[in-house]
Design an enzyme around this catalytic site. Structure first.
Site, mmCIF file in Angstrom:
data_model
loop_
_atom_site.group_PDB
_atom_site.id
_atom_site.type_symbol
_atom_site.label_atom_id
_atom_site.label_comp_id
_atom_site.label_asym_id
_atom_site.label_seq_id
_atom_site.Cartn_x
_atom_site.Cartn_y
_atom_site.Cartn_z
ATOM 1 N N GLY A 11 0.814 -1.221 0.000
ATOM 2 C CA GLY A 11 0.000 0.000 0.000
ATOM 3 C C GLY A 11 0.846 1.269 0.000
ATOM 4 O O GLY A 11 2.079 1.229 -0.152
ATOM 5 N N LEU A 34 -3.547 -7.766 -1.639
ATOM 6 C CA LEU A 34 -3.765 -6.961 -2.855
ATOM 7 C C LEU A 34 -5.218 -6.489 -2.984
ATOM 8 O O LEU A 34 -5.670 -6.187 -4.083
ATOM 9 C CB LEU A 34 -3.338 -7.728 -4.122
ATOM 10 C CG LEU A 34 -1.863 -8.154 -4.192
ATOM 11 C CD1 LEU A 34 -1.572 -8.888 -5.515
ATOM 12 C CD2 LEU A 34 -0.933 -6.945 -4.091
ATOM 13 N N PHE A 81 0.906 -2.650 8.758
ATOM 14 C CA PHE A 81 0.166 -1.614 8.022
ATOM 15 C C PHE A 81 -1.217 -2.085 7.597
ATOM 16 O O PHE A 81 -2.085 -1.263 7.310
ATOM 17 C CB PHE A 81 0.898 -1.235 6.727
ATOM 18 C CG PHE A 81 2.273 -0.655 6.896
ATOM 19 C CD1 PHE A 81 2.447 0.671 7.246
ATOM 20 C CD2 PHE A 81 3.401 -1.436 6.690
ATOM 21 C CE1 PHE A 81 3.709 1.212 7.380
ATOM 22 C CE2 PHE A 81 4.672 -0.901 6.816
ATOM 23 C CZ PHE A 81 4.826 0.427 7.170
ATOM 24 N N LYS A 85 -9.072 1.369 5.606
ATOM 25 C CA LYS A 85 -8.677 2.713 6.055
ATOM 26 C C LYS A 85 -9.571 3.853 5.596
ATOM 27 O O LYS A 85 -9.220 5.016 5.781
ATOM 28 C CB LYS A 85 -7.239 2.983 5.620
ATOM 29 C CG LYS A 85 -7.066 2.911 4.104
ATOM 30 C CD LYS A 85 -5.726 3.454 3.662
ATOM 31 C CE LYS A 85 -5.677 3.604 2.170
ATOM 32 N NZ LYS A 85 -4.462 4.206 1.668
ATOM 33 N N SER A 125 -3.177 6.216 14.246
ATOM 34 C CA SER A 125 -3.589 7.442 13.569
ATOM 35 C C SER A 125 -3.891 8.541 14.574
ATOM 36 O O SER A 125 -4.357 8.272 15.693
ATOM 37 C CB SER A 125 -4.852 7.136 12.762
ATOM 38 O OG SER A 125 -5.467 8.328 12.348
ATOM 39 N N TYR A 150 -13.585 3.332 11.747
ATOM 40 C CA TYR A 150 -12.165 3.229 11.396
ATOM 41 C C TYR A 150 -11.301 3.711 12.559
ATOM 42 O O TYR A 150 -10.366 3.031 12.990
ATOM 43 C CB TYR A 150 -11.861 4.063 10.131
ATOM 44 C CG TYR A 150 -10.412 4.420 9.997
ATOM 45 C CD1 TYR A 150 -9.497 3.476 9.559
ATOM 46 C CD2 TYR A 150 -9.941 5.692 10.348
ATOM 47 C CE1 TYR A 150 -8.143 3.789 9.477
ATOM 48 C CE2 TYR A 150 -8.604 6.008 10.263
ATOM 49 C CZ TYR A 150 -7.708 5.056 9.834
ATOM 50 O OH TYR A 150 -6.373 5.365 9.762
ATOM 51 N N LYS A 154 -8.503 1.692 15.331
ATOM 52 C CA LYS A 154 -7.140 2.098 15.713
ATOM 53 C C LYS A 154 -7.048 2.205 17.237
ATOM 54 O O LYS A 154 -6.080 1.751 17.851
ATOM 55 C CB LYS A 154 -6.771 3.438 15.061
ATOM 56 C CG LYS A 154 -6.677 3.391 13.540
ATOM 57 C CD LYS A 154 -5.563 2.475 13.076
ATOM 58 C CE LYS A 154 -5.458 2.372 11.566
ATOM 59 N NZ LYS A 154 -4.551 1.303 11.115
#
Ligand code: UDP
Length: 337
Positions: A11, A34, A81, A85, A125, A150, A154
């Site tokens: 990404g 992917l 990662f 998102k 984030s 989202y 996190k």
């Protein structure tokens, strides 16, 4: 130097970090399904660095495949990662976001535990700061009150990692709170490739300049900021990638426990600053109109990056001009190939 597993390494941020790690002499293995990236990233990373990272196409929530990766490779550290998102999509699909982001993290951590892999760096984030207190945000500012699923994933993963640390005190757990990563590699070969209509500001700006979108809507011009538009801490993705290498080097010195670092510049720029800078450095027009505020947005979000500056010895080096130039270079070059 050891082998580093990058989940979601194909990404935007993962691929730039792969480049910095390879250039720093690390051995990189990427696991990515992917679902939001392309296989050609591997060739592009190889063109930039002269080295090809290892790659396994798999979902991190697939315990069997993760077990195979850890049994076949001596993984020294993981940079995690992988995850959904898109803020707006998370509001429409909360269950998918909680299932995917939490499940993949738990599977990863269980597999790491089984193989005694003791270093993890997690992509968190600035959204975890919510709207509890005014900017600038230092790492000890209150968290929670997230405005979308989202952001809550996190926040929840941060709690999971803190709980794990109490049970596994020898682990090094780096929590990196990203501010607003933009720009692209100066080669123009890797960058951000959003699916469909972009939600984030910079991809919308570059696509508008390219004529793919008619005009940019600036969400809100009545915020209590210098020009009424929202203020964010935009950070060049290459500087952000280097922050991961700095965290890894800190872990290699024998650090353990949970360490939280803001990765930002410490400077807030407004949406109008971005539009004006983009137009000036690239000599293009970005047609724009003012529109109502976007629900869930706060007026100002920027970091206090002192902790990362002093403990990691890491500091951003690139300017807003660099960010705007590299984003446009990527839009014209790499994003279309
Ligand atoms: N923004 C905007 N128009 C857009 C997209 C974003 O005015 O088409 C503004 C948004 O309201 C915020 C800033 O740009 O003030 C950054 O938004 P982005 O979605 O890129 O990141 P966020 O800070 O929400 O994570």
């Amino acid at each position: 130097m050891g082998k580093i597993l990058l989940t979601g390494g194909m990404g935007f941020i993962g691929s730039h970090t792969a480049v910095e790690l390879l250039e720093g002499g690390y051995d990189v293995l990427i696991v990515d399904d992917l679902s939001n990236s392309e296989a050609s990233v591997l060739d592009r990373v190889e063109t930039i660095t002269g080295k090809r990272p290892g790659f396994v196409q798999a979902d991190v929530a697939d315990a069997g495949k993760m077990e195979k990766i850890f049994s076949e490779n001596a993984i020294d550290a993981v940079i995690h990662f992988a995850g959904f998102k898109a803020v707006g999509e998370s509001v429409a699909k909360p269950l998918e976001y909680y299932r995917n982001n939490l499940d993949s993290t738990l599977t990863l951590l269980e597999t790491m535990k089984k193989h005694d892999c003791r270093t993890i760096i997690f992509s968190s984030s600035a959204t975890v700061y919510g709207d509890n207190s005014p900017a600038p945000f230092a790492e000890d500012a209150p968290t929670g009150n997230c405005t979308n699923p989202y952001g809550w994933t996190k926040y929840m993963i941060e709690q999971i990692l803190k709980g794990l640390s109490l049970a596994a005190p020898k682990m090094f757990i780096g929590i990196l709170r990203y501010f607003n990563p933009i720009g692209a590699h100066p080669s123009g070969l890797i960058g951000e490739k959003p699916n469909g209509i972009p939600n984030n500001l910079l991809p919308y700006v570059t696509q508008t300049a390219a004529g793919i979108r008619e005009k940019l809507s600036i969400f809100g011009n009545d915020y209590p900021t210098k020009d009424g538009t929202g203020v964010r801490d935009f950070i060049h993705v290459v500087d952000l990638a280097k922050g991961h290498v700095a965290t890894l080097k800190y872990a290699e010195k024998g650090a353990c426990g949970v360490e939280i670092f803001n990765l930002g510049t410490g400077v807030g720029y407004s949406v109008l600053d971005i539009v004006n800078t983009f137009e000036r450095v690239n000599g293009v027009k970005v047609p724009h109109v003012f529109a109502p505020r976007r629900p869930g947005d706060i007026a100002e979000c920027y970091s206090n990056p002192t902790r990362a500056n002093t403990i990691l010895g890491w500091k951003t080096a690139k300017t807003l001009d660099d960010m705007c130039r590299d984003a446009w270079n990527w839009q014209q070059k790499g994003s279309r190939a």
